[in-house]
Write a protein that holds these residues in place. Structure first.
Motif, PDB file in Angstrom:
ATOM      1  N   PHE A   2     -15.314  19.514 122.724  1.00 44.37           N
ATOM      2  CA  PHE A   2     -16.423  20.236 122.097  1.00 44.37           C
ATOM      3  C   PHE A   2     -17.575  19.272 121.788  1.00 44.37           C
ATOM      4  N   THR A  49     -19.768  27.808 131.761  1.00 44.93           N
ATOM      5  CA  THR A  49     -21.171  28.074 131.432  1.00 44.93           C
ATOM      6  C   THR A  49     -22.042  26.885 131.786  1.00 44.93           C
ATOM      7  N   LEU A  50     -21.526  25.674 131.482  1.00 42.85           N
ATOM      8  CA  LEU A  50     -22.281  24.459 131.798  1.00 42.85           C
ATOM      9  C   LEU A  50     -22.565  24.378 133.294  1.00 42.85           C
ATOM     10  N   GLN A 101     -37.897  29.221 133.117  1.00 41.07           N
ATOM     11  CA  GLN A 101     -36.613  28.627 132.750  1.00 41.07           C
ATOM     12  C   GLN A 101     -35.938  29.454 131.667  1.00 41.07           C
ATOM     13  N   SER A 141     -29.708  30.222 129.912  1.00 39.96           N
ATOM     14  CA  SER A 141     -28.450  30.968 129.752  1.00 39.96           C
ATOM     15  C   SER A 141     -27.492  30.590 130.856  1.00 39.96           C
ATOM     16  N   ARG A 169     -22.507  26.769 135.638  1.00 36.20           N
ATOM     17  CA  ARG A 169     -23.410  27.818 136.103  1.00 36.20           C
ATOM     18  C   ARG A 169     -24.851  27.445 135.759  1.00 36.20           C
ATOM     19  N   ASP A 170     -25.009  26.919 134.554  1.00 37.39           N
ATOM     20  CA  ASP A 170     -26.337  26.562 134.081  1.00 37.39           C
ATOM     21  C   ASP A 170     -26.936  25.432 134.893  1.00 37.39           C
ATOM     22  N   LEU A 171     -26.095  24.438 135.227  1.00 35.63           N
ATOM     23  CA  LEU A 171     -26.593  23.305 136.010  1.00 35.63           C
ATOM     24  C   LEU A 171     -27.085  23.777 137.364  1.00 35.63           C
ATOM     25  N   LEU A 203     -25.432  26.998 123.906  1.00 36.15           N
ATOM     26  CA  LEU A 203     -24.110  26.371 123.850  1.00 36.15           C
ATOM     27  C   LEU A 203     -23.920  25.493 122.623  1.00 36.15           C
ATOM     28  N   ARG A 215     -14.325  27.916 129.143  1.00 33.90           N
ATOM     29  CA  ARG A 215     -15.505  28.784 129.149  1.00 33.90           C
ATOM     30  C   ARG A 215     -16.782  27.962 129.012  1.00 33.90           C
ATOM     31  N   PHE A 216     -16.715  26.967 128.105  1.00 41.22           N
ATOM     32  CA  PHE A 216     -17.859  26.057 127.962  1.00 41.22           C
ATOM     33  C   PHE A 216     -18.172  25.404 129.307  1.00 41.22           C
ATOM     34  N   VAL A 263     -34.207  25.993 139.745  1.00 43.24           N
ATOM     35  CA  VAL A 263     -35.519  26.042 139.109  1.00 43.24           C
ATOM     36  C   VAL A 263     -36.283  24.762 139.403  1.00 43.24           C
ATOM     37  N   ARG A 302     -29.518  17.645 127.707  1.00 38.34           N
ATOM     38  CA  ARG A 302     -30.184  18.581 128.605  1.00 38.34           C
ATOM     39  C   ARG A 302     -31.450  19.138 127.943  1.00 38.34           C
ATOM     40  N   ALA A 360     -30.327  25.523 136.927  1.00 39.46           N
ATOM     41  CA  ALA A 360     -31.360  24.547 136.569  1.00 39.46           C
ATOM     42  C   ALA A 360     -31.824  23.793 137.802  1.00 39.46           C
ATOM     43  N   LEU A 384     -19.142  32.773 124.129  1.00 39.09           N
ATOM     44  CA  LEU A 384     -18.448  31.561 123.680  1.00 39.09           C
ATOM     45  C   LEU A 384     -18.016  31.658 122.227  1.00 39.09           C
ATOM     46  N   LEU A 403     -12.701  25.844 125.818  1.00 33.85           N
ATOM     47  CA  LEU A 403     -13.286  24.672 126.473  1.00 33.85           C
ATOM     48  C   LEU A 403     -13.623  24.981 127.938  1.00 33.85           C
TER      49      LEU A 403
END
Lengths: 446, 147
Positions: free
Chosen positions: A355, B31-32, A443, A446, B34-36, A67, B27-28, B42, A365, B39, A12, B25
């Motif tokens: 952003f 990533t968000l 956890q 990433s 994928r992470d969710l 992030l 990409r953000f 888990v 989170r 998560a 990023l 943005l």
């Protein structure tokens, strides 16, 4: 201390570190009308600073959120592009015989902020220092306020500044952090009492006063002094942050409702009692009533937004100066969002908001994954504080709410604000590092 | 003429810059998302419960130190093997303490044990509400309530 790769953060950061020098180059080409990217030291400095922060976190094996730093970097980068574009003599330092322009000074503050951020993120292995000395933190907060009240000097009718030799400090910024730490520690300790022992009148839960009292007294004192200092934006920010934390800690809607009613009552009284509050509201309601006097700034800001339109005037091509003065007074602090919207248009402004949304999302989170109540509440408070601050100043810029002079975190010019915002990221990173390493859920953030 | 070329170049660069902002943005956002998803997995795997006890210190190693115990709504703690949480320690009573989840909070109550139950180092004499992160001590066994 094992090296931990932070791949998501790097992926990023890289496009951001490419975009910011591009922005500087576009600005210089537009301003000079020659194919010249301009001096490189700002671009190099920015890339080096954020690169170094990333490398430092990797080197120290930090496993916190990946992030938050890029989101702050993107906001800071946009801000720096805009500050570099504005007249450089608006602000600056001339310490130790070196004369620095506004953008260079801001970059210097980025450096200080990032060092503190890495220090807090890596150094704060245990939050006991924050949690157990909560009354000491409260005392520091009160001390900061008292210092402002006694030693501070006024800029634009609000007494916010303390002169410390080469630099002036706004104590309101560190106070923000200290207050959030105190409230988080207090609520984490009394949370169960506050929910289980409330008195019920009909459908409305009345908070149990004895448990609330220490916090209410302190918070009330802070609010009174802040209002006394004419710092309305900060007062609004503190109140919003407090209500958010209270709601998260107790889950009681009625507490928030009571808080909002108190706020409306307080705002009404303030409107009646204080001339400057009345001024702000009247100007907000109808800036065109006095377009060359009190409404000068908001009217000019609205025209700037209009000039920007959807795609913007282009970096370096906006109408920043008019004749000898600025088109919008205080464009580098209070109205930086308007300047960005003028030159990058609605699209650029939305990107900036995007952003900020990423930032708030990740902050919440971190709170949700925090290992204990204190960490969760601290993360909520820090996130709410930064998010609300963004909301209040952008709302003021766009005439959604009355304008109050606070900074746009990471974007506005201002050392105290930049350093405090990066310190808050450091705290968020340390909370998320603890929840990533301390628990056995595997956890990985990433 | 050169002015025109410069203007066109600027326009292209400017559009490229804004496009780059949106690439960042996106990409953000990627990533968000994928992470969710990760998560969520888990959470499904190990965080479905209402809380866990992390064993910090356990001289007799029953329950073993540095492990976590998933908690149900009602948990009895004691040296009797019929307890939900069986603790092998000479300083723990047969039926030592009760750890219960009521409404939205955890509570712990001593069951008349000989050596008492401690929360954050203070001996308790009535049911006490626990916050996540609080330390619970029965006998010589030290545990922490975690989410």
């Amino acid at each position: 201390m094992r090296i931990t790769w932070r791949g998501a953060e790097l992926r990023l950061l890289l496009p951001i570190l490419a975009a910011v020098p591009l922005g500087f180059a576009i600005t210089n080409i537009a301003l000079t009308n020659t194919l010249d990217p301009g001096p490189l030291q700002l671009a190099i400095g920015f890339v080096a600073l954020f690169g170094a922060a990333h490398v430092a976190l990797v080197f120290f094996g930090h496993r916190g959120d990946q992030l938050i730093l890029p989101a702050a970097g993107a906001m800071g980068g946009l801000g720096l592009i805009m500050l570099n574009r504005l007249p450089q003599d608006l602000a600056g330092t001339s310490a130790f015989g070196i004369q620095l322009g506004m953008a260079e000074t801001q970059l210097l503050w980025f450096a200080v902020g990032l060092v503190i951020m890495v220090g807090v993120a890596v150094g704060l292995r245990d939050d006991g220092v924050l949690r157990h000395y909560k009354y000491s933190w409260a005392a520091i907060g009160i001390g900061l306020l008292a210092a402002t009240l006694l030693l501070g000097y006024e800029v634009n009718g609000a007494r916010l500044w303390i002169d410390l030799g080469p630099v002036s400090v706004q104590p309101g910024e560190p106070l923000k952090i200290v207050l959030v730490i105190f409230i988080a520690a207090y609520l984490a300790e009394t949370r169960t009492l506050l929910t289980s022992a409330s008195v019920r009148i009909g459908p409305v839960h009345i908070p149990p006063l004895p448990y609330f009292l220490p916090m209410l007294v302190l918070f009330g004192a802070v609010m009174l002094i802040v209002v006394r200092l004419n710092d309305l934006g900060t007062a609004l920010l503190f109140f919003g942050t407090f209500l958010t934390m209270l709601f998260v800690a107790t889950g009681r809607r009625s507490y928030v409702l009571i808080g909002l009613l108190l706020f409306i009552a307080g705002a009404f009284v303030a409107y009646r009692l204080f001339g400057h509050v009345q001024d702000r509201v009247d100007v907000w309601w109808d800036p065109f009533a006095d377009p060359l006097g009190r409404g000068f700034q908001p009217v000019r800001a609205l025209y700037a937004l209009g000039r920007g339109g959807l795609f913007g005037e282009g970096l370096g091509q906006g109408l920043v100066t008019l004749g000898t003065g600025l088109t919008i007074p205080y464009v580098h602090t209070d109205f930086i969002f308007t300047a960005i919207a003028e030159e990058l248009g609605l699209l650029g402004a939305f990107a900036l908001l995007g952003f900020a949304v990423v930032f708030v999302f990740r902050g919440l989170r971190i709170a949700a994954l925090a290992r204990d109540d204190f960490g969760a509440l601290l993360a909520v408070g820090l996130t709410a504080s930064l998010g609300l601050q963004t909301l209040i100043i952008i709302g003021g810029n766009t005439k959604l709410i009355p304008l109050t002079g606070i900074t746009l975190p990471f974007v506005s010019y201002g050392g105290s604000s930049v350093v405090a915002s990066f310190a808050m990221i450091g705290l968020l990173l340390s909370i998320s590092h603890r929840s990533a390493t301390g628990s056995d859920t595997g956890q990985t953030s990433s | 003429m050169t002015g025109d070329i410069l203007r066109i170049l600027l326009l292209i660069l400017q559009l490229g810059f804004v496009a780059l902002l949106y690439v960042i943005l996106l990409r953000f956002a990627g990533t968000l998302l994928r992470d969710l998803r990760s998560a969520e997995q888990v959470q499904l795997a190990s965080r479905s419960g209402i809380g866990r006890l992390s064993v910090l210190e356990s001289p007799e190693n029953e329950p073993p130190a540095d492990t976590t115990i998933a908690l149900g709504p009602i948990n009895s703690i004691g040296r009797n093997v019929n307890n939900t949480i069986y603790v092998e320690d000479d300083f723990v009573s047969t039926n030592h303490a009760m750890l219960t989840f009521r409404g939205r909070s955890w509570f712990v109550e001593d069951q008349g044990s000989t050596n008492g139950t401690y929360v954050n180092g203070h001996r308790i004499d009535r049911p006490v509400a626990l916050s996540f992160g609080d330390e619970l001590m029965v006998g010589r066994v030290r545990m922490r309530l975690d989410r």
